[in-house]
Design a protein around this motif. Structure first.
Motif, short mmCIF file in Angstrom:
data_model
loop_
_atom_site.label_atom_id
_atom_site.label_comp_id
_atom_site.label_asym_id
_atom_site.label_seq_id
_atom_site.Cartn_x
_atom_site.Cartn_y
_atom_site.Cartn_z
N LEU A 280 -5.59 5.75 0.97
CA LEU A 280 -4.35 6.48 0.67
C LEU A 280 -3.18 5.94 1.49
N TRP A 281 -3.44 5.65 2.77
CA TRP A 281 -2.38 5.09 3.62
C TRP A 281 -1.94 3.73 3.12
N LYS A 282 -2.93 2.88 2.77
CA LYS A 282 -2.61 1.54 2.27
C LYS A 282 -1.81 1.65 0.97
N ALA A 283 -2.21 2.57 0.09
CA ALA A 283 -1.52 2.71 -1.20
C ALA A 283 -0.07 3.14 -0.99
N SER A 284 0.17 4.03 -0.04
CA SER A 284 1.53 4.50 0.19
C SER A 284 2.42 3.43 0.80
N LYS A 285 1.87 2.58 1.63
CA LYS A 285 2.66 1.55 2.30
C LYS A 285 2.89 0.31 1.44
N TRP A 286 1.94 0.00 0.54
CA TRP A 286 2.01 -1.24 -0.22
C TRP A 286 2.38 -1.02 -1.70
N ARG A 287 2.75 0.23 -2.03
CA ARG A 287 3.05 0.53 -3.45
C ARG A 287 4.22 -0.32 -3.95
N ASP A 288 5.25 -0.42 -3.15
CA ASP A 288 6.43 -1.18 -3.59
C ASP A 288 6.17 -2.68 -3.66
N VAL A 289 5.26 -3.19 -2.82
CA VAL A 289 4.94 -4.62 -2.82
C VAL A 289 4.29 -5.02 -4.13
N HIS A 290 3.35 -4.15 -4.62
CA HIS A 290 2.65 -4.46 -5.88
C HIS A 290 3.47 -4.09 -7.09
#
Length: 290
Positions: A280-290
């Motif tokens: 969940l933490w990874k998804a929130s931080k990297w959402r804009d990158v993907h």
């Protein structure tokens, strides 16, 4: 999506290793052996005979107490352990508990021919003889009577430590010991047991860890299955006695097993929860990158 594909690849290769490579490697390093035979079908035992304990008492006292003690019946050792070991190669066991420790069929076969029953005939060649003489000259009924007597005087219950002491400590020591009793040296002095066995029997303090429970059960029941030609005799323990021996070795060498196994599920739950929060933490931080 890319992460799921990577995870799938890792899972597939892990499962191939776990169910394919590892079992094959184990089969090569630890060849399959037959399961322990606690009925001792391969020995020349009682042959269905029922013994008379009263007659067996006279036979045992007349034929066995010259070498063996039976403390429970008032027959003390005829010599100290060191002297007995020097005379026989190994300290003869006290017979007070033998009727409980040893399978009746095996016990009868051992009385008839000790080397054959314990599968160490290969040790006694070129004039060497087993320290206990064979009694195959006796009538089968007499041997059945002796077994019945030994069973009649045997204690109903024994602790794990008592079983280990009577079954194993003549040859094996427990260097580290348990929390209460401390170390336990083998009853037979090192120089005598080394000469008798060909090498010094191993200390059993950590054998539950180095060999494992399954190996120990099949090895104690019949050492030749794992080490053909070994000098260790087939002991002939009942299934209950053997379980108590292994249980005591576990008490000494792996006393934290139950605590460790209880912690396992809790740790796995923690890992699952941690993985969820990490994703969940990874998804929130990297959402804009993907």
């Amino acid at each position: 999506m890319r992460e799921l594909k990577i995870l799938a690849v890792v899972v597939v290769f892990t499962l191939i290793t776990y169910w394919g490579v590892e079992p094959f490697a184990h089969s090569q390093m630890h060849p399959h052996v037959e399961a322990a035979d606690y009925q001792f079908k391969d020995v020349d035992g009682l042959g269905g005979l029922k013994g008379d304990a009263a007659n067996g008492a006279s036979l045992v006292q007349a034929n066995c107490t010259a070498c063996h003690s039976i403390n429970k019946e008032g027959f003390p050792p005829v010599m100290d352990d060191a002297t007995a070991a020097a005379s026989y190669g190994v300290v003869p066991p006290d017979l007070s508990s033998s009727g409980k420790l040893y399978n009746a069929e095996y016990l009868a076969a051992f009385i008839k021919n000790p080397a054959k029953a314990s599968k160490v005939e290969h040790k006694f060649v070129d004039g060497r003889v087993h320290p206990m003489p064979s009694y195959d000259w006796m009538q089968p009924q007499e041997i059945a009577d002796m077994v019945a007597y030994l069973q009649s005087i045997a204690p109903e219950k024994m602790t794990n430590k008592e079983v280990f002491t009577d079954a194993c400590q003549r040859c094996h020591g427990i260097k580290y010991g348990d929390m209460k009793g401390g170390s336990m040296a083998a009853k037979t002095p090192n120089e005598h047991i080394k000469a008798y066995m060909g090498k010094l029997p191993p200390d059993l303090s950590q054998y539950i860890r180095s060999r494992g429970e399954s190996y120990l059960h099949t090895f104690v029941n019949d050492p030749q299955k794992h080490l053909e030609g070994t000098a260790m005799p087939r002991v002939g323990l009942t299934q209950e006695a053997e379980q108590q021996v292994v249980a005591y070795m576990q008490e000494v060498g792996d006393s934290k097993k139950a605590e460790r196994e209880a912690l396992g599920p809790k740790f796995l739950i923690y890992l699952v929860i941690f993985a969820i929060f990490a994703w969940l933490w990874k998804a929130s931080k990297w959402r804009d990158v993907h």
